[in-house]
Motif scaffolding. Structure first.
Motif, short mmCIF file in Angstrom:
data_model
loop_
_atom_site.label_atom_id
_atom_site.label_comp_id
_atom_site.label_asym_id
_atom_site.label_seq_id
_atom_site.Cartn_x
_atom_site.Cartn_y
_atom_site.Cartn_z
N THR A 254 2.81 4.64 6.04
CA THR A 254 1.79 5.55 5.53
C THR A 254 0.63 4.75 4.96
O THR A 254 0.82 3.96 4.03
N PRO A 255 -0.59 4.93 5.50
CA PRO A 255 -1.71 4.14 4.98
C PRO A 255 -2.22 4.69 3.65
O PRO A 255 -2.16 5.89 3.40
N GLN A 256 -2.70 3.81 2.83
CA GLN A 256 -3.34 4.22 1.57
C GLN A 256 -4.77 4.66 1.89
O GLN A 256 -5.52 3.94 2.54
N VAL A 257 -5.14 5.85 1.45
CA VAL A 257 -6.47 6.39 1.73
C VAL A 257 -7.46 5.84 0.70
O VAL A 257 -7.25 5.96 -0.51
N VAL A 258 -8.53 5.23 1.20
CA VAL A 258 -9.52 4.59 0.33
C VAL A 258 -10.93 4.89 0.82
O VAL A 258 -11.13 5.23 1.99
N GLY A 259 -11.89 4.77 -0.08
CA GLY A 259 -13.28 4.88 0.32
C GLY A 259 -13.85 3.56 0.76
O GLY A 259 -14.67 3.49 1.68
N ARG A 260 -13.41 2.49 0.11
CA ARG A 260 -13.86 1.13 0.41
C ARG A 260 -12.64 0.22 0.44
O ARG A 260 -11.57 0.57 -0.06
N THR B 158 0.79 -1.23 0.00
CA THR B 158 0.00 0.00 0.00
C THR B 158 0.82 1.29 0.00
O THR B 158 0.25 2.38 0.06
N SER B 159 2.15 1.18 -0.04
CA SER B 159 2.97 2.39 -0.13
C SER B 159 4.34 2.01 -0.68
O SER B 159 4.75 0.84 -0.60
N PRO B 160 5.09 2.99 -1.21
CA PRO B 160 6.43 2.69 -1.75
C PRO B 160 7.51 2.64 -0.68
O PRO B 160 8.67 2.38 -1.00
#
Length: 304
Positions: free
Chosen positions: A204-210, A132-134
């Motif tokens: 760092t979390p990936q921001v998502v709606g679902r 979910t992040s580099p």
């Protein structure tokens, strides 16, 4: 080649501030013989021709004629971001010919309290990346977690890392909960608190709606919209529902009831009988037989 390696190592130290782990220019590490580890007294037998490096028991040392051991070239290292001191003993110029150990206080004292230099790589370190992040991370042999800077990754000089391609961290765009995903494709995970996030070195979390596998739903005859995901199962506000794109909720209907009731089961309350009739009729019809004349009115005798 050894001279060139020393020049390159010095250049990296100048650029990054951390020493590349490399054997000192000492011909002894390329020769055969019995060597003693300075912090433990352990004996190793080195065969330069075959490349064999073997720790000796006392009996094995005696069988060789009890030769006087030479001190093995050893350096003391630590990460800048971890307090643990390690010793690395060089029996050759390849990493496979180095012996690493986490040093106890007594062992460090036995060696004369040598000042450790900062290392870019220590054997046993686990390097990895979340899906979910580099960002790249390391777990030192002592269990300390570190989010690596570009400079720290360059210092490690390992070239490869473990790609945890089905794991990572999400955060909803409409809720502050951070989710540790253990199986992204399968939708498995759990919400974590600040301390748990800190223990993972703040990826760092990936921001998502679902998230995969979640559900937006309504219970039968309930106006509330619910969200069920890996972090929680709760009612959504109208703003939260809109923030995730106003998905059409799945309507969850109850199973057909299996108990037995009749008009005597409602304590004389026609309203309770009528509510029960109206609840079940759209799904399964008059499941309790409360509307004998099929006029849509349950238990006429209770109406008074």
């Amino acid at each position: 080649m050894k001279r060139l390696g020393a020049i390159l190592a010095a250049a990296i130290v100048g650029l990054t501030g951390a020493a590349v782990v490399a054997p000192a220019a000492n011909a002894a590490i390329y020769s055969s013989g019995v060597f003693s580890i300075p912090y433990s007294g352990d004996l190793y037998n080195v065969n330069a021709s075959s490349g064999e490096i073997r720790k000796l028991t006392f009996a094995e040392w005696q069988s060789l004629g009890s030769p006087a051991p030479r001190p093995a070239p050893t350096e003391f290292k630590k990460y800048a971001w971890s307090p643990t001191i390690y010793a690395v003993t060089f029996f050759g110029d390849q990493r496979s010919e180095w012996v690493w150990a986490k040093v106890t206080y007594d062992q460090w004292q036995r060696a004369g309290f040598p000042a450790p230099s900062t290392a870019g790589w220590i054997e046993g370190t686990y390097f990895y990346k979340w899906a979910t992040s580099p960002e790249l991370f390391a777990i030192a042999p002592d269990g300390v977690y570190k989010k690596l800077t570009a400079s720290e990754w360059a210092q490690a000089q390992v070239g490869t890392f473990n790609n945890r391609s089905n794991e990572g961290f999400f955060k909803y765009s409409w809720d502050n909960t951070i989710i540790r995903m253990t199986n992204i494709a399968g939708g498995s995970g759990y919400g974590i608190n600040y301390n748990q996030w800190a223990a993972e070195a703040f990826p760092t979390p990936q921001v998502v709606g679902r998230v995969p596998g979640d559900t937006v739903y309504q219970n039968y005859r309930d106006p509330n919209i619910w969200y069920a995901g890996p972090a929680f199962n709760r009612i959504l506000t109208a703003a939260e529902w809109r923030a995730m794109g106003s998905p059409a909720p799945q309507v969850r209907t109850p199973n057909r009831p299996t108990d037995s009731r009749n008009c005597d089961s409602f304590g004389g309350s026609w309203r309770a009988a009528q509510d029960t009739f109206e609840y079940w009729f759209p799904l399964y019809g008059d499941v309790y037989g409360l509307d004998g004349n099929r006029d849509g009115i349950a238990c006429n005798a209770l109406r008074g």
